[in-house]
Scaffold this motif. Structure first.
Motif, short mmCIF file in Angstrom:
data_model
loop_
_atom_site.label_atom_id
_atom_site.label_comp_id
_atom_site.label_asym_id
_atom_site.label_seq_id
_atom_site.Cartn_x
_atom_site.Cartn_y
_atom_site.Cartn_z
N GLU A 261 15.79 -37.60 -27.22
CA GLU A 261 16.41 -38.59 -28.12
C GLU A 261 15.49 -38.88 -29.31
O GLU A 261 15.95 -38.97 -30.46
CB GLU A 261 16.69 -39.88 -27.33
CG GLU A 261 17.54 -40.90 -28.07
CD GLU A 261 16.71 -41.80 -28.99
OE1 GLU A 261 17.24 -42.24 -30.02
OE2 GLU A 261 15.52 -42.05 -28.67
N ARG B 262 9.39 -44.29 -41.93
CA ARG B 262 10.28 -43.78 -40.89
C ARG B 262 10.53 -42.28 -41.11
O ARG B 262 9.80 -41.62 -41.83
CB ARG B 262 11.60 -44.56 -40.90
CG ARG B 262 11.44 -46.05 -40.64
CD ARG B 262 10.78 -46.35 -39.31
NE ARG B 262 11.61 -45.90 -38.18
CZ ARG B 262 11.22 -45.94 -36.91
NH1 ARG B 262 10.01 -46.39 -36.59
NH2 ARG B 262 12.02 -45.52 -35.96
N ARG B 263 11.58 -41.75 -40.50
CA ARG B 263 11.88 -40.32 -40.60
C ARG B 263 12.07 -39.90 -42.05
O ARG B 263 12.72 -40.60 -42.85
CB ARG B 263 13.16 -40.01 -39.81
CG ARG B 263 13.68 -38.60 -40.06
CD ARG B 263 14.91 -38.30 -39.25
NE ARG B 263 15.46 -36.98 -39.61
CZ ARG B 263 16.17 -36.23 -38.79
NH1 ARG B 263 16.42 -36.65 -37.57
NH2 ARG B 263 16.62 -35.06 -39.18
N GLU C 216 7.06 -45.97 -29.73
CA GLU C 216 8.35 -45.42 -29.30
C GLU C 216 8.21 -44.33 -28.25
O GLU C 216 9.19 -43.95 -27.60
CB GLU C 216 9.11 -44.86 -30.51
CG GLU C 216 9.46 -45.90 -31.55
CD GLU C 216 10.32 -45.35 -32.67
OE1 GLU C 216 11.10 -44.41 -32.40
OE2 GLU C 216 10.22 -45.84 -33.80
N ARG D 166 15.91 -38.30 -33.48
CA ARG D 166 15.75 -39.46 -34.36
C ARG D 166 14.72 -39.20 -35.45
O ARG D 166 14.89 -39.61 -36.60
CB ARG D 166 15.35 -40.69 -33.54
CG ARG D 166 15.34 -41.98 -34.35
CD ARG D 166 14.71 -43.13 -33.58
NE ARG D 166 15.27 -43.26 -32.24
CZ ARG D 166 14.69 -43.97 -31.27
NH1 ARG D 166 13.54 -44.59 -31.49
NH2 ARG D 166 15.26 -44.05 -30.09
N TRP D 167 13.63 -38.50 -35.10
CA TRP D 167 12.55 -38.29 -36.05
C TRP D 167 12.58 -36.92 -36.73
O TRP D 167 11.86 -36.68 -37.69
CB TRP D 167 11.19 -38.48 -35.35
CG TRP D 167 10.82 -39.92 -35.21
CD1 TRP D 167 11.10 -40.75 -34.15
CD2 TRP D 167 10.11 -40.72 -36.16
NE1 TRP D 167 10.61 -42.01 -34.38
CE2 TRP D 167 9.99 -42.01 -35.62
CE3 TRP D 167 9.57 -40.47 -37.42
CZ2 TRP D 167 9.35 -43.05 -36.29
CZ3 TRP D 167 8.93 -41.50 -38.08
CH2 TRP D 167 8.83 -42.78 -37.53
#
Length: 389
Positions: free
Chosen positions: A286, A174-175, A274, A290-291
């Motif tokens: 958005e 993930r991020r 996504e 988030r990333w």
């Protein structure tokens, strides 16, 4: 590049003042070259300031002649260094400009590349001085060993290299919360260069694996947008991982570093599902937050995964520019993201300070001014300058 002390060099205490006549007798030609490059001057410019011929300056730098004591003092003043800076007697890591990744040689004049390289040499000297007192994080970069890059079983294509490094550093899929901090935690020296706005526009960021520690130099012009800053850091990390044989400005290596950065920050298998099925800026904004990547990067991802044609991508990019001009999408400076501000060297100094080291003593050991030391430690003001028209 050498970390060595030259035979017959003058050995002095770090805080001892060295008279100009003594410096003349122990003059270090390489230090003159380094100081001149740091000042962004040509030999002719230095010669004009001193009222001597460029040939004389060339002879001093070649080591075939030494300046008289009065010229030593004049050189120090012209180049804004203490007189002792020009004397031998301390380790020096020489870095060739061909050993650093500059994005575009056409955009970066030779004098500015030399300035950037000299800054990096000086940054290594600071690191070396601190590492004698503080144990820095071990370098954990596949293939890197004390200024050399060895062939190891590690992917060389950008996508698989990015995935493998994420796994090697245990970053998940993930991020990545803090890109710069992750690099520092694995022994990479990262700094925000104290270059002028004009220098930063052409130098951009650069990196090298040809010193005892890998170094990434970021520039303040990217620091006013944390997402561009993170991508730039990841781009330079890609060079460190994949391009031990540096070819400055090579378009193939630059493209590979961009691909690496995109995959490192937004793994295709994760970001693909996504992404919106059609260009939707609300959704992209958005996702951007988030990333931790720019909307620009996400638009490119839409094209790369086949969700947007080249024509659609170009129209969307024009729309993005209009949204920026209208202030709908605003850059976020790195000041709000502590994990993206380099802190390794500053933290190392603070630890050494707790054990008795002072700024003045460290500056004397490096034979530089206190303002210069503060800049190398990252204590300068990296905010972009406001210009009123």
């Amino acid at each position: 590049m050498n970390d060595q002390e030259r035979p017959g060099q003058l050995r002095l205490l770090a805080d001892e003042e060295i008279p100009r006549d003594v410096v003349s007798g122990a003059f270090d030609a390489a230090r003159l070259t380094q100081a001149r490059r740091l000042a962004g001057m040509t030999k002719k410019t230095v010669a004009d300031k001193l009222g001597v011929s460029p040939v004389a300056v060339g002879q001093w730098e070649a080591g075939t002649a030494s300046p008289r004591p009065d010229n030593v003092e004049a050189l120090a003043k012209a180049l804004d260094v203490p007189v002792p800076f020009l004397a031998s007697g301390r380790p020096y890591a020489r870095l060739d400009s061909a050993a650093a990744h500059f994005r575009s040689l056409r955009r970066t004049p030779a004098i500015q590349r030399s300035k950037a390289v000299a800054f990096t040499e000086q940054l290594w000297e600071l690191t070396h001085a601190l590492e004698k007192r503080v144990r820095l994080p071990a370098v954990d970069l596949p293939g890197f060993s004390a200024g050399e890059v060895e062939q190891v079983e590690f992917p060389t294509d950008p996508i698989n290299a990015a995935r493998a490094l994420r796994q090697h550093w245990d970053l998940g899929v993930r991020r990545i919360p803090r890109v710069v901090r992750a690099m520092e935690q694995h022994g990479i020296i990262v700094t925000l260069a104290p270059f002028t706005a004009d220098d930063a526009k052409t130098i951009d960021a650069f990196s090298t694996t040809q010193l005892p520690r890998p170094v990434v130099v970021l520039t303040p012009d990217r620091a006013n947008d944390v997402y561009r800053h993170r991508f730039t850091a990841a781009h330079e990390l890609g060079h460190l991982v994949m391009h031990g044989n540096c070819v400055p400005g090579d378009p193939v290596q630059e493209k590979e570093a961009d691909i690496f950065a995109a995959e490192f920050l937004t793994p295709k298998d994760q970001i693909g599902p996504e992404l919106p099925s059609r260009i939707d800026f609300n959704a992209l904004i958005e996702l951007s937050a988030r990333w931790g990547v720019s909307v620009d990067s996400l638009l490119r991802r839409c094209k790369e995964v086949g969700m947007a044609s080249e024509a659609t991508y170009r129209r969307a990019y024009q729309r993005l520019a209009a949204l920026r001009n209208a202030g709908v999408i605003r850059p976020e400076p790195i000041e709000g993201f502590p994990g993206e501000i380099p802190t390794l060297l500053r933290s190392a100094f603070k630890m050494a300070e707790q054990n008795g080291l002072t700024l003045k003593e460290l500056a004397a050991e490096l034979r530089i001014t206190l303002p210069r030391l503060r800049l190398l430690l990252g204590e300068g003001d990296t905010r972009p300058a406001l210009e009123l028209v």
